[in-house]
Scaffold this motif. Structure first.
Motif, PDB file in Angstrom:
ATOM      1  N   ASN A 119       5.857   8.402  -2.085  1.00 42.26           N
ATOM      2  CA  ASN A 119       5.755   9.114  -3.378  1.00 42.26           C
ATOM      3  C   ASN A 119       4.754   8.504  -4.359  1.00 42.26           C
ATOM      4  O   ASN A 119       4.935   8.625  -5.577  1.00 42.26           O
ATOM      5  CB  ASN A 119       7.126   9.181  -4.083  1.00 42.26           C
ATOM      6  CG  ASN A 119       7.979  10.327  -3.573  1.00 42.26           C
ATOM      7  OD1 ASN A 119       8.750  10.132  -2.637  1.00 42.26           O
ATOM      8  ND2 ASN A 119       7.830  11.507  -4.151  1.00 42.26           N
ATOM      9  N   GLU A 120       3.694   7.881  -3.850  1.00 37.02           N
ATOM     10  CA  GLU A 120       2.659   7.424  -4.781  1.00 37.02           C
ATOM     11  C   GLU A 120       1.963   8.622  -5.401  1.00 37.02           C
ATOM     12  O   GLU A 120       1.704   8.672  -6.594  1.00 37.02           O
ATOM     13  CB  GLU A 120       1.634   6.536  -4.062  1.00 37.02           C
ATOM     14  CG  GLU A 120       0.695   5.781  -5.003  1.00 37.02           C
ATOM     15  CD  GLU A 120      -0.571   6.548  -5.394  1.00 37.02           C
ATOM     16  OE1 GLU A 120      -1.289   6.061  -6.285  1.00 37.02           O
ATOM     17  OE2 GLU A 120      -0.857   7.615  -4.824  1.00 37.02           O
ATOM     18  N   GLU A 121       1.680   9.607  -4.557  1.00 34.22           N
ATOM     19  CA  GLU A 121       0.846  10.734  -4.986  1.00 34.22           C
ATOM     20  C   GLU A 121       1.544  11.657  -5.977  1.00 34.22           C
ATOM     21  O   GLU A 121       0.901  12.480  -6.616  1.00 34.22           O
ATOM     22  CB  GLU A 121       0.370  11.541  -3.765  1.00 34.22           C
ATOM     23  CG  GLU A 121      -0.488  10.755  -2.773  1.00 34.22           C
ATOM     24  CD  GLU A 121      -1.870  10.390  -3.316  1.00 34.22           C
ATOM     25  OE1 GLU A 121      -2.150  10.663  -4.497  1.00 34.22           O
ATOM     26  OE2 GLU A 121      -2.655   9.818  -2.545  1.00 34.22           O
ATOM     27  N   THR A 122       2.860  11.539  -6.109  1.00 34.55           N
ATOM     28  CA  THR A 122       3.575  12.364  -7.084  1.00 34.55           C
ATOM     29  C   THR A 122       3.739  11.638  -8.420  1.00 34.55           C
ATOM     30  O   THR A 122       4.365  12.167  -9.342  1.00 34.55           O
ATOM     31  CB  THR A 122       4.972  12.730  -6.553  1.00 34.55           C
ATOM     32  OG1 THR A 122       5.603  11.528  -6.076  1.00 34.55           O
ATOM     33  CG2 THR A 122       4.883  13.732  -5.417  1.00 34.55           C
TER      34      THR A 122
ATOM     35  N   ASN B 241      -8.217   7.497   4.633  1.00 39.42           N
ATOM     36  CA  ASN B 241      -8.636   6.480   3.664  1.00 39.42           C
ATOM     37  C   ASN B 241      -7.577   6.304   2.581  1.00 39.42           C
ATOM     38  O   ASN B 241      -7.275   5.179   2.181  1.00 39.42           O
ATOM     39  CB  ASN B 241      -9.981   6.900   3.042  1.00 39.42           C
ATOM     40  CG  ASN B 241     -10.574   5.811   2.166  1.00 39.42           C
ATOM     41  OD1 ASN B 241     -10.353   4.631   2.413  1.00 39.42           O
ATOM     42  ND2 ASN B 241     -11.315   6.216   1.160  1.00 39.42           N
ATOM     43  N   ASP B 242      -7.008   7.426   2.099  1.00 34.95           N
ATOM     44  CA  ASP B 242      -6.049   7.412   0.997  1.00 34.95           C
ATOM     45  C   ASP B 242      -4.673   7.847   1.471  1.00 34.95           C
ATOM     46  O   ASP B 242      -4.354   9.017   1.374  1.00 34.95           O
ATOM     47  CB  ASP B 242      -6.564   8.312  -0.125  1.00 34.95           C
ATOM     48  CG  ASP B 242      -5.695   8.260  -1.367  1.00 34.95           C
ATOM     49  OD1 ASP B 242      -4.818   7.392  -1.439  1.00 34.95           O
ATOM     50  OD2 ASP B 242      -5.898   9.097  -2.262  1.00 34.95           O
ATOM     51  N   ASP B 243      -3.820   6.945   1.996  1.00 36.43           N
ATOM     52  CA  ASP B 243      -4.083   5.529   1.956  1.00 36.43           C
ATOM     53  C   ASP B 243      -3.771   4.909   3.316  1.00 36.43           C
ATOM     54  O   ASP B 243      -3.134   3.859   3.396  1.00 36.43           O
ATOM     55  CB  ASP B 243      -3.247   4.898   0.830  1.00 36.43           C
ATOM     56  CG  ASP B 243      -3.553   3.427   0.599  1.00 36.43           C
ATOM     57  OD1 ASP B 243      -4.669   3.004   0.910  1.00 36.43           O
ATOM     58  OD2 ASP B 243      -2.667   2.710   0.145  1.00 36.43           O
TER      59      ASP B 243
ATOM     60  N   GLY C  43       0.878  -1.176   0.000  1.00 36.72           N
ATOM     61  CA  GLY C  43       0.000   0.000   0.000  1.00 36.72           C
ATOM     62  C   GLY C  43       0.916   1.227   0.000  1.00 36.72           C
ATOM     63  O   GLY C  43       2.119   1.085   0.208  1.00 36.72           O
ATOM     64  N   HIS C  44       0.350   2.425  -0.225  1.00 33.05           N
ATOM     65  CA  HIS C  44       1.223   3.616  -0.170  1.00 33.05           C
ATOM     66  C   HIS C  44       0.933   4.412   1.090  1.00 33.05           C
ATOM     67  O   HIS C  44      -0.222   4.594   1.475  1.00 33.05           O
ATOM     68  CB  HIS C  44       1.103   4.476  -1.432  1.00 33.05           C
ATOM     69  CG  HIS C  44      -0.152   5.268  -1.592  1.00 33.05           C
ATOM     70  ND1 HIS C  44      -0.297   6.523  -1.056  1.00 33.05           N
ATOM     71  CD2 HIS C  44      -1.316   4.998  -2.233  1.00 33.05           C
ATOM     72  CE1 HIS C  44      -1.500   7.009  -1.380  1.00 33.05           C
ATOM     73  NE2 HIS C  44      -2.139   6.101  -2.082  1.00 33.05           N
ATOM     74  N   MET C  45       2.005   4.882   1.747  1.00 32.05           N
ATOM     75  CA  MET C  45       1.851   5.527   3.053  1.00 32.05           C
ATOM     76  C   MET C  45       1.816   7.052   2.951  1.00 32.05           C
ATOM     77  O   MET C  45       1.518   7.714   3.936  1.00 32.05           O
ATOM     78  CB  MET C  45       2.936   5.057   4.029  1.00 32.05           C
ATOM     79  CG  MET C  45       4.381   5.119   3.562  1.00 32.05           C
ATOM     80  SD  MET C  45       5.056   6.808   3.399  1.00 32.05           S
ATOM     81  CE  MET C  45       4.982   7.347   5.104  1.00 32.05           C
TER      82      MET C  45
ATOM     83  N   HIS D  46      -2.915  -2.159  -2.444  1.00 34.51           N
ATOM     84  CA  HIS D  46      -4.158  -1.755  -1.751  1.00 34.51           C
ATOM     85  C   HIS D  46      -4.202  -0.237  -1.641  1.00 34.51           C
ATOM     86  O   HIS D  46      -3.275   0.374  -1.105  1.00 34.51           O
ATOM     87  CB  HIS D  46      -4.192  -2.378  -0.355  1.00 34.51           C
ATOM     88  CG  HIS D  46      -4.059  -3.867  -0.394  1.00 34.51           C
ATOM     89  ND1 HIS D  46      -2.842  -4.485  -0.498  1.00 34.51           N
ATOM     90  CD2 HIS D  46      -4.993  -4.839  -0.396  1.00 34.51           C
ATOM     91  CE1 HIS D  46      -3.040  -5.801  -0.559  1.00 34.51           C
ATOM     92  NE2 HIS D  46      -4.332  -6.042  -0.500  1.00 34.51           N
ATOM     93  N   ASP D  47      -5.273   0.382  -2.130  1.00 37.17           N
ATOM     94  CA  ASP D  47      -5.353   1.838  -2.124  1.00 37.17           C
ATOM     95  C   ASP D  47      -6.802   2.303  -1.965  1.00 37.17           C
ATOM     96  O   ASP D  47      -7.623   2.062  -2.844  1.00 37.17           O
ATOM     97  CB  ASP D  47      -4.779   2.372  -3.446  1.00 37.17           C
ATOM     98  CG  ASP D  47      -4.499   3.860  -3.382  1.00 37.17           C
ATOM     99  OD1 ASP D  47      -4.804   4.477  -2.342  1.00 37.17           O
ATOM    100  OD2 ASP D  47      -3.988   4.400  -4.367  1.00 37.17           O
ATOM    101  N   MET D  48      -7.115   2.970  -0.840  1.00 36.81           N
ATOM    102  CA  MET D  48      -8.469   3.480  -0.554  1.00 36.81           C
ATOM    103  C   MET D  48      -9.432   2.316  -0.379  1.00 36.81           C
ATOM    104  O   MET D  48     -10.038   1.846  -1.330  1.00 36.81           O
ATOM    105  CB  MET D  48      -8.969   4.400  -1.668  1.00 36.81           C
ATOM    106  CG  MET D  48      -8.037   5.569  -1.946  1.00 36.81           C
ATOM    107  SD  MET D  48      -8.450   6.442  -3.463  1.00 36.81           S
ATOM    108  CE  MET D  48      -9.962   7.273  -2.995  1.00 36.81           C
TER     109      MET D  48
HETATM  110 ZN   LIG Z   1      -4.016   6.459  -3.016  1.00 36.41          ZN
END
Ligand SMILES: [Zn+2]
Length: 416
Positions: free
Chosen positions: A230-233, A196-198, A184-186, A271-273
């Motif tokens: 850095n998932e969100e970037t 929730n995200d994430d 999952g991404h932290m 796993h995301d949201m």
């Molecule tokens: Zn996410």
């Protein structure tokens, strides 16, 4: 057979005794022969799952390149060690943003009304969206966060440079050279708590690490638990992992040591949201405050990927695990996985994502009004939301335990 013979001879007393002793034998046999997967699924718990999400929200939105992000990684690592996943490691990489974040800042209050989806629309990932849609975007306005404590917590801006992400590994007993990745991404964005995200996906992975690293649990193959940064970037943390480590797969190092720093990848589950399935936007642009009665979670693979067939098979393995082991909610399989940390893996190995809704057709149409918004805070959610995430945890735990060949000390699996 016993019953028929007993009825024919009308020998009531000896027959009752015979029946009782056979029941006792059956019970004794059943106690020694139980399903180890079911025993592990029973070790997941709603209150523990909630507490882990709550623990992550103490670091606010955990935006990459900030002190709160680094503190969250340290905290996650300490938790993993306390669960018995003691061989934690850090992947190191450098992140330089290519330019300022040009995504449109969009506060929560501006999402309505629900507009018809054009008939020829295609969502990111390739799916066909339906129904009414609302605008979606990222909130970059601190003033949109009404809670001054959270606003202060999220205030340090991101700086470019060195980055880390943490993982630990349950080492397989007979095949330490092969592994499944559960991740999952932290990191988060949007001036909330990224609950929730994430936080929900990160907590899911942490809870699986806890259960699978219990002292009485063994697996034939290895399982690696990774919390991406850095998932969100733009999936930079998972991309760095694939680049740095894909050529190390299955190599014993040092030679004849029995150690495999990067076991061969057998499958990757992201796993995301995991928590919010309240349905589609309504005509006024609002979303139901309650969970929809037909809530499910979504397992997606990407049709346009090199490992589409293998990824699809992995998706159905999870769907079957949900059917057998998840307590409350069904899972649905879809073919448009996109914008998630399993994407950098999908041309290397079977790769799937698990999510509250489909990423393209549903999240993209505005099904989650908290997405990247100041409202993504712990107190927004109620037990039915948390339970949806727990059901996804039950599913990935069951599927991974089966795939990796799990045994629990003192328990023999039933004969098939
Ligand atoms: Zn996410």
């Amino acid at each position: 057979m016993i019953a028929a013979t007993c009825a024919f001879f009308a020998a009531a007393i000896p027959c009752a005794l015979a029946r009782r002793s056979s029941v006792a034998a059956w019970r004794a046999q059943k106690e020694a022969v139980a399903d180890p997967v079911e025993i592990l699924v029973d070790r997941l718990d709603l209150e523990r799952y909630k507490a882990t999400i709550k623990g992550l929200t103490q670091f606010g939105d955990r935006r990459q390149g900030t002190d709160r992000n680094r503190q969250a990684i340290d905290w996650i690592e300490a938790q993993l060690k306390s669960y018995g996943c003691t061989n934690t490691e850090r992947l190191k990489y450098d992140y330089q943003p290519t330019g300022p974040d040009t995504r449109k800042s969009l506060p929560y209050t501006a999402v309505g009304p629900g507009l018809p989806t054009p008939p020829d629309a295609i969502s990111v990932g390739g799916g066909r969206p339906r129904g009414l849609r609302t605008l979606v975007g990222v909130n970059n306005d601190p003033g949109a966060q009404p809670d001054p404590k959270i606003r202060a917590l999220d205030s340090q801006p991101s700086s470019p440079g060195a980055r880390e992400e943490v993982y630990c590994t349950k080492v397989g007993t007979t095949h330490p050279d092969e592994m499944y990745i559960v991740s999952g991404h932290m990191d988060g964005i949007g001036w909330g708590e990224a609950a929730n995200d994430d936080g929900s996906g990160t907590a899911l992975v942490m809870e699986l690490a806890r259960v699978l690293n219990s002292p009485d649990v063994q697996t034939e193959r290895s399982i690696r638990f990774i919390l991406w940064n850095n998932e969100e970037t733009g999936l930079n943390g998972s991309t760095a992992y694939v680049e740095q480590r894909k050529d190390l797969q299955g190599k014993e190092n040092p030679p004849r040591s029995g150690r495999y720093p990067e076991p061969k990848w057998l499958g990757m589950i992201q796993h995301d949201m995991m928590m919010f399935d309240h349905g589609a936007p309504r005509a006024d642009g609002t979303i139901n405050k309650e969970q929809r009665p037909e809530a499910d979670f979504n397992i997606e693979f990407q049709l346009n990927s090199k490992f589409a067939a293998q990824s699809q098979a992995l998706a159905w393995t999870l769907e079957q695990a949900d059917e057998k082991y998840a307590t409350d909610y069904p899972a649905r399989v879809g073919s448009h996985m996109t914008n998630t940390d399993s994407s950098p893996f999908m041309n290397e190995v079977a790769a799937i994502s698990v999510r509250e809704n489909e990423r393209g057709t549903e999240i993209g149409n505005g099904w989650d009004p908290q997405w990247h918004q100041p409202t993504d805070v712990y107190k927004t959610y109620y037990d039915k939301d948390f339970r949806l995430g727990l059901n996804a945890a039950q599913t990935t735990l069951a599927a991974t335990a089966q795939l990796a060949g799990v045994t629990v000390k003192g328990i023999s699996p039933p004969a098939h």
